[in-house]
Design an enzyme around this catalytic site. Structure first.
Site, mmCIF file in Angstrom:
data_model
loop_
_atom_site.group_PDB
_atom_site.id
_atom_site.type_symbol
_atom_site.label_atom_id
_atom_site.label_comp_id
_atom_site.label_asym_id
_atom_site.label_seq_id
_atom_site.Cartn_x
_atom_site.Cartn_y
_atom_site.Cartn_z
ATOM 1 N N ASP A 195 0.464 -2.230 1.631
ATOM 2 C CA ASP A 195 -0.909 -2.390 2.134
ATOM 3 C C ASP A 195 -1.487 -3.767 1.796
ATOM 4 O O ASP A 195 -1.048 -4.437 0.849
ATOM 5 C CB ASP A 195 -1.820 -1.318 1.524
ATOM 6 C CG ASP A 195 -1.612 0.041 2.175
ATOM 7 O OD1 ASP A 195 -0.690 0.167 3.000
ATOM 8 O OD2 ASP A 195 -2.371 0.973 1.831
ATOM 9 N N HIS A 246 -4.425 -1.780 9.297
ATOM 10 C CA HIS A 246 -5.156 -1.418 8.084
ATOM 11 C C HIS A 246 -6.611 -1.895 8.179
ATOM 12 O O HIS A 246 -7.216 -2.248 7.170
ATOM 13 C CB HIS A 246 -4.454 -2.041 6.870
ATOM 14 C CG HIS A 246 -4.819 -1.407 5.560
ATOM 15 N ND1 HIS A 246 -4.862 -0.041 5.350
ATOM 16 C CD2 HIS A 246 -5.152 -1.966 4.358
ATOM 17 C CE1 HIS A 246 -5.191 0.218 4.107
ATOM 18 N NE2 HIS A 246 -5.383 -0.935 3.477
ATOM 19 N N HIS A 250 -10.932 -4.621 5.902
ATOM 20 C CA HIS A 250 -10.780 -3.739 4.747
ATOM 21 C C HIS A 250 -12.111 -3.117 4.306
ATOM 22 O O HIS A 250 -12.482 -3.125 3.127
ATOM 23 C CB HIS A 250 -10.151 -4.486 3.569
ATOM 24 C CG HIS A 250 -9.445 -3.561 2.606
ATOM 25 N ND1 HIS A 250 -10.092 -2.951 1.555
ATOM 26 C CD2 HIS A 250 -8.158 -3.139 2.551
ATOM 27 C CE1 HIS A 250 -9.241 -2.200 0.881
ATOM 28 N NE2 HIS A 250 -8.040 -2.295 1.465
ATOM 29 N N HIS A 347 1.683 -2.548 -2.795
ATOM 30 C CA HIS A 347 0.752 -3.545 -2.254
ATOM 31 C C HIS A 347 1.429 -4.909 -2.270
ATOM 32 O O HIS A 347 2.048 -5.289 -3.274
ATOM 33 C CB HIS A 347 -0.549 -3.614 -3.062
ATOM 34 C CG HIS A 347 -1.388 -2.388 -2.953
ATOM 35 N ND1 HIS A 347 -1.159 -1.255 -3.725
ATOM 36 C CD2 HIS A 347 -2.459 -2.089 -2.168
ATOM 37 C CE1 HIS A 347 -2.044 -0.320 -3.424
ATOM 38 N NE2 HIS A 347 -2.847 -0.802 -2.478
#
Length: 816
Positions: A195, A246, A250, A347
C-alpha cells in the site's frame, strides 16, 4: 460628386518651416569628434531600435517631425563663452498641426491591432500570475497539502453489514443488482499486497526483492504518487505485477460524500492511464484492514465502490510494518496460521521502509520453504486480471496531468529559491539603503562647515508642456517666486488645450514661450537647451511646483567643477487620497532613500524629470536628450556617467509634483517608467565593460538597478502568494509571523526615511496595504514591460490626466 471618395492629397516629404512666432533667434549645435560619436550611440540599439527614425517618417498615427539641419561645431569649442554667446539661425521644428483627417480603413485596422496587442500583453501577464497560483495549488494537491482531510474513522456499530461477509474472505465483489459476494484465498497461497506507493526510495528496492525471488505481487497505489513517479508504475507492469487503486490522496472515504469518492477514483484512473496506459478494477480503501472491521460507516462506502464495478480487497494478515517493529516481528506478523491462504499487507511508502525490505526477503524464503506459493489478488482467485488497457483520450489526459506535475515538481524549487532571493534582496536592500543613507547624512554634515561658496550664476529653467492647462499656471507662479536669478523657457509641444496661451497671458517677467509641433518630450527639452541663455539648466515637468529656495539649493553642487548634473528631491503634492499616500511612501522610501545610496556609491541611475539640474556643456557632450527610450531622464543620466561627469543628489532642493490619481493612470506611468528603464539599461549595456570612471555605473549601478528595480519587484508577489498558501494550507501562525517580520523591517526602514525627509509618520498607517498592492501592481507592470520589450513594440508618449491640485507650496527654508 456626392457619395464619392475624397481626393487623396499628396504627402509632402518635408514641411516648410513656419514663420517665427517668438522672434527670438535659435541656437542649435551639432557635435563633431568624440561628442558626435557619443550621440551616434543611440543608433546602435538592439532591444529599442526604431527603424522609422532611419526612414525619415514617424510610426502610424503620429505627426511628422521635419528634419532639422544644423551647422557642425568642433567639440573642442563646446562650453566656451564665445560659443554660448553665438546665436546661429536654424529652421523651426514644425508648424501648427492641421486638423487630422478621418482614419482610413487600413489605419483604423492598425489602431485596433495595436489595442489588441496591448490587451494581449496584459492578458499574458495575468495568465502568468494565474499559472503561478495553479502551480502552487497543484503541487500542494499532489503533496496532500491542498484538499487533504486528515480525519480517520475508528470504529462503529456493524448492524447493517451481513455476517457472512464479516466472517468471509478478504475479497468482496458486487453483481449488477448490488449483491455482495466474499472470496477467500486458497490454502498455501499468499497474495502479497503493498500500500501507499509508489515511493522513489523504497518501491524500487521492493521490486528488486520480488524479482530476485521470482514473485509477483499487487500494489495498491495512490494517484498523487503515480503522477509524481509514473516510471515506477510502468516498471511494475513490465515485471507482471498487479496494480490496484488506493484513492488519489489517501483520504478516509468514510467522511467523504459520493462526489469526492468519484473524483478520487476518476483521478486515480487518469493517473494510471497516463503513467502506464492501463485502468484497474481492483480497489482497497485507505486505512482498511480485515474484512471483519466493516461497520455501518464503512459498509456504504464499499457498496458505492462496488456499484462502480470495483473489486474490494482487504487483508487477512497485517505485517504492521508501518509501526516499524523489528524485522523478525514483521515476518511473524505476516505469517498466516497453519496452512491457510492469506492476503498479506506490507507498505512500500509512507516512511522509512528499510526493515520492510529486509523482512520481505526473509518472509518469502520462509514461506516458500513451507510450501506456499505467491501470486496476485486476482491470480489467487483464479479470476481475470484487474488491469485493462485504457482508451486513447484518458491516456492523453493522464499524460497532460503527469506533464503538469513534472513541471510543477521542477518549478517549485525554483520558486522557493526565488522566494529566498527576494526575501534576502528586500531585507538586504533595505539595510543597505538605511546604512548608506545614514552615512550619506553624516558625510554631508561633516562637509557642511567647509562647503564652498554659494553658486550665484543665473539659471535657465526649461518647462516642457503638453496639454498642461490645469497645472502650468501654478508651475510658473512657483518659479516666479524663486530667490535665484532665472530665465524660464516654456516649450509647448503641440498642446491642443491652450497651454501656451495661458503661459503667455500670465505676463510674467523672464518667461519665454516656444511653440512647436508635437514631437515628444525629448524634442521639447532639446529645443529648450538650444534656446537656453545660461550654462546651468534646470529641467522640470509642467505639473510640478518649486519652493522659493529650490533652485538655489539645486545648483549648489555645481560649485564642484566635476559635477555635471544634480537630482532633486521630488515629493508627492496630492497625497490626501489613498493612492496618493501610497505614492508618497514610495517617493520618500523608495526613490529618495535610493538616491542617497546611489549618491554615496557615485552611480545615480536617474535624475527625476520633475526636478533636475545640468551643465549645458555636459548635456551636449552626452548627445542631448535622446528619444530612443521612454525614460529620457534615465538615458541622459547614464550617458553623463559614461561621459565622465559626476551626478549627485541634493535632498534640500524640493519639488512638489502631481502623482497619478487613479490605478489606471498609475499603471500607465509605471509601465512607461519600467519599460523606459529597461530600454535605457539595454542601450547602455556596454557600460559593463567600460573602464575607468566612465564604467563605474556599469560595474556598480547597473547590477543594483537590475536587481532592485527589475528582478526583485518581478518576483516580489511570491512573498504574498507563499504567505497566503501557508495560511490556508500549512501553518497559519508561522506564515503570518514570517510575513509580519518582513513588514516590520520595511516599516522601520520607512520610518527612518521619513525621519530623514522630516515627514509626518501618519502616512505609514497605510504601509501594509501599500506593500501588498504595489507588489502585485509592479509585478504586472514589469511583466507587461518584459513582454513589450520582447515583442519589440513601440510605445507612444502617454499623457496622464492632471487636475492642477498641487499649488505653490508654503515650506520652510531648506536646511543647509
Amino acid at each position: 460628386m456626392s457619395g464619392g471618395r475624397p481626393p487623396k492629397l499628396p504627402r509632402p516629404r518635408r514641411r516648410p518651416p513656419a514663420p517665427r512666432q517668438d522672434g527670438a533667434p535659435r541656437t542649435v549645435f551639432r557635435l563633431t569628434s568624440p561628442g558626435r560619436r557619443a550621440a551616434r550611440l543611440t543608433g546602435r540599439l538592439g532591444l529599442i531600435r526604431k527603424p522609422w527614425l532611419r526612414r525619415g517618417r514617424p510610426p502610424k498615427g503620429e505627426g511628422r517631425v521635419p528634419e532639422v539641419r544644423t551647422p557642425e561645431l568642433p567639440a573642442a569649442e563646446l562650453g566656451t563663452p564665445e560659443l554660448r554667446a553665438t546665436k546661429l539661425p536654424a529652421p523651426e521644428l514644425g508648424t501648427p498641426k492641421l486638423p487630422a483627417p478621418k482614419l482610413r480603413p487600413a489605419r483604423l485596422r492598425t489602431v485596433k491591432l495595436r489595442k489588441l496587442r496591448t490587451r494581449t500583453r496584459m492578458v499574458l501577464a495575468l495568465a502568468t500570475l494565474l499559472a503561478l497560483v495553479c502551480t502552487l495549488l497543484l503541487d500542494g494537491y499532489l503533496h496532500a497539502e491542498v484538499g487533504n482531510d486528515a480525519r480517520v474513522y475508528r470504529s462503529h456499530a456493524s448492524r447493517t453489514v451481513p455476517d457472512r461477509l464479516r466472517k468471509g474472505g478478504p475479497v468482496i465483489t458486487f453483481d449488477r443488482k448490488g449483491k455482495a459476494t466474499e472470496h477467500a484465498i486458497p490454502s498455501r497461497t499468499i497474495a502479497l499486497t503493498f500500500d501507499d506507493g509508489p515511493d522513489p526510495r523504497w518501491t524500487p528496492e521492493i521490486l528488486d526483492v520480488l524479482r530476485r525471488h521470482k514473485v509477483r505481487g499487487t500494489f495498491f497505489v495512490l494517484g498523487q504518487m503515480v503522477v509524481r513517479h509514473p516510471e515506477l508504475v510502468r516498471r511494475m507492469r513490465a515485471a507482471g505485477h498487479e496494480v490496484g487503486v488506493h484513492t488519489f490522496s489517501h483520504v478516509d472515504l468514510s467522511y467523504q460524500d459520493k462526489g469526492r469518492m468519484d473524483r478520487e477514483l476518476a483521478q486515480s484512473q487518469l493517473a494510471l492511464a497516463g503513467a502506464a496506459g492501463i485502468t484497474s478494477s481492483l480497489f482497497r480503501a485507505p486505512y482498511a484492514s480485515k474484512v471483519r472491521a466493516l461497520d455501518d460507516r464503512t459498509w456504504p462506502v464499499q457498496q458505492h465502490i462496488g456499484s462502480k464495478g470495483y473489486i474490494s480487497a482487504f487483508v487477512d494478515t497485517d505485517s504492521e510494518d508501518w509501526q516499524r517493529p523489528p524485522v523478525k516481528e514483521i515476518v511473524q506478523n505476516a505469517t498466516p496460521e497453519g496452512r491457510k491462504g492469506a492476503s498479506v499487507l506490507f507498505h512500500d511508502a509512507g516512511g522509512n521502509r528499510a526493515r520492510t525490505v529486509k523482512a520481505l526477503g526473509l518472509y518469502i524464503e520462509r514461506m516458500q520453504k513451507k510450501g506456499y506459493s505467491f501470486t496476485t489478488v486476482t491470480g489467487a482467485l483464479g479470476a481475470r486480471g484487474a488491469n485493462h488497457p485504457a482508451h486513447t483520450l484518458p491516456i492523453w489526459e493522464g499524460r497532460a496531468l503527469i506533464w503538469a506535475a513534472a513541471f510543477t515538481h521542477s518549478a517549485l524549487p525554483v520558486l522557493v529559491g526565488l522566494l529566498g532571493l527576494v526575501g534576502f534582496s528586500v531585507i538586504g536592500r533595505l539595510l543597505l539603503m538605511v546604512v548608506l543613507a545614514w552615512w550619506h547624512r553624516r558625510s554631508r554634515e561633516r562637509r557642511r562647515w567647509s562647503r564652498v561658496q554659494e553658486v550665484t550664476d543665473p539659471v535657465t529653467v526649461i518647462v516642457p508642456a503638453y496639454n498642461e492647462k490645469e497645472c502650468i499656471a501654478n508651475t510658473l507662479k512657483s518659479l516666479s517666486a524663486s530667490t535665484h536669478p532665472i530665465e524660464i523657457l516654456v516649450v509647448d509641444d503641440g498642446s491642443t488645450d491652450g497651454t501656451a496661451d495661458i503661459a503667455e497671458a500670465m505676463g510674467l517677467p523672464n518667461v519665454r514661450v516656444l511653440r512647436q509641433a508635437n514631437a515628444g518630450k525629448p524634442a521639447a527639452l532639446n529645443r529648450g537647451i538650444a534656446h537656453a541663455g545660461h550654462e546651468l539648466i534646470v529641467m522640470m515637468d509642467g505639473d510640478t511646483v518649486f519652493e522659493p529656495t529650490t533652485i538655489r539649493e539645486l545648483v549648489r553642487p555645481f560649485a564642484d567643477s566635476r559635477v555635471g548634473a544634480v537630482a532633486g528631491n521630488a515629493k508627492v503634492g496630492n497625497r490626501g487620497r489613498l493612492i496618493g499616500a501610497w505614492q508618497h511612501i514610495e517617493y520618500v522610501m523608495g526613490f529618495n532613500l535610493d538616491r542617497r545610496m546611489y549618491d554615496l556609491l557615485r552611480c545615480m541611475p536617474t535624475i527625476p524629470g520633475a526636478i533636475g539640474a545640468f551643465r549645458r556643456r555636459a548635456l551636449l557632450e552626452a548627445g542631448g536628450m535622446s528619444a530612443d527610450t521612454l525614460a529620457e531622464d534615465t538615458d541622459i543620466t547614464i550617458a553623463l556617467h559614461r561621459a565622465g561627469w559626476r551626478v549627485v543628489y541634493q535632498e534640500h532642493a524640493r519639488a512638489w509634483t502631481e502623482a497619478p490619481g487613479s490605478v489606471g493612470q498609475l499603471w500607465k506611468q509605471r509601465y512607461r517608467w519600467s519599460y523606459g528603464t529597461m530600454q535605457a539599461l539595454w542601450k547602455h549595456r556596454r557600460s559593463l565593460i567600460d573602464r575607468g570612471p566612465s564604467g563605474r555605473f556599469g560595474r556598480v549601478g547597473m547590477p543594483l538597478v537590475v536587481l532592485f528595480q527589475i528582478l526583485t519587484p518581478l518576483c516580489a508577489p511570491l512573498i504574498d502568494l507563499f504567505t497566503l498558501y501557508g495560511v490556508i494550507f500549512l501553518d497559519p501562525l508561522r506564515s503570518l509571523l514570517a510575513w509580519g517580520a518582513l513588514l516590520l523591517v520595511q516599516l522601520l526602514g520607512a520610518a527612518y526615511a521619513f525621519r530623514l525627509d522630516r515627514e509626518s509618520y501618519r502616512a505609514l498607517a497605510v504601509l501594509p496595504l501599500q506593500q501588498i498592492a504595489y507588489r502585485q501592481l509592479m509585478y504586472l507592470v514589469l511583466l507587461h514591460s518584459f513582454v513589450t520589450a520582447a515583442t519589440g513594440a513601440l510605445l507612444p508618449w502617454q499623457k496622464l490626466k492632471r487636475t492642477g491640485e498641487v499649488d505653490t507650496p508654503r515650506a520652510p527654508e531648506a536646511v543647509r
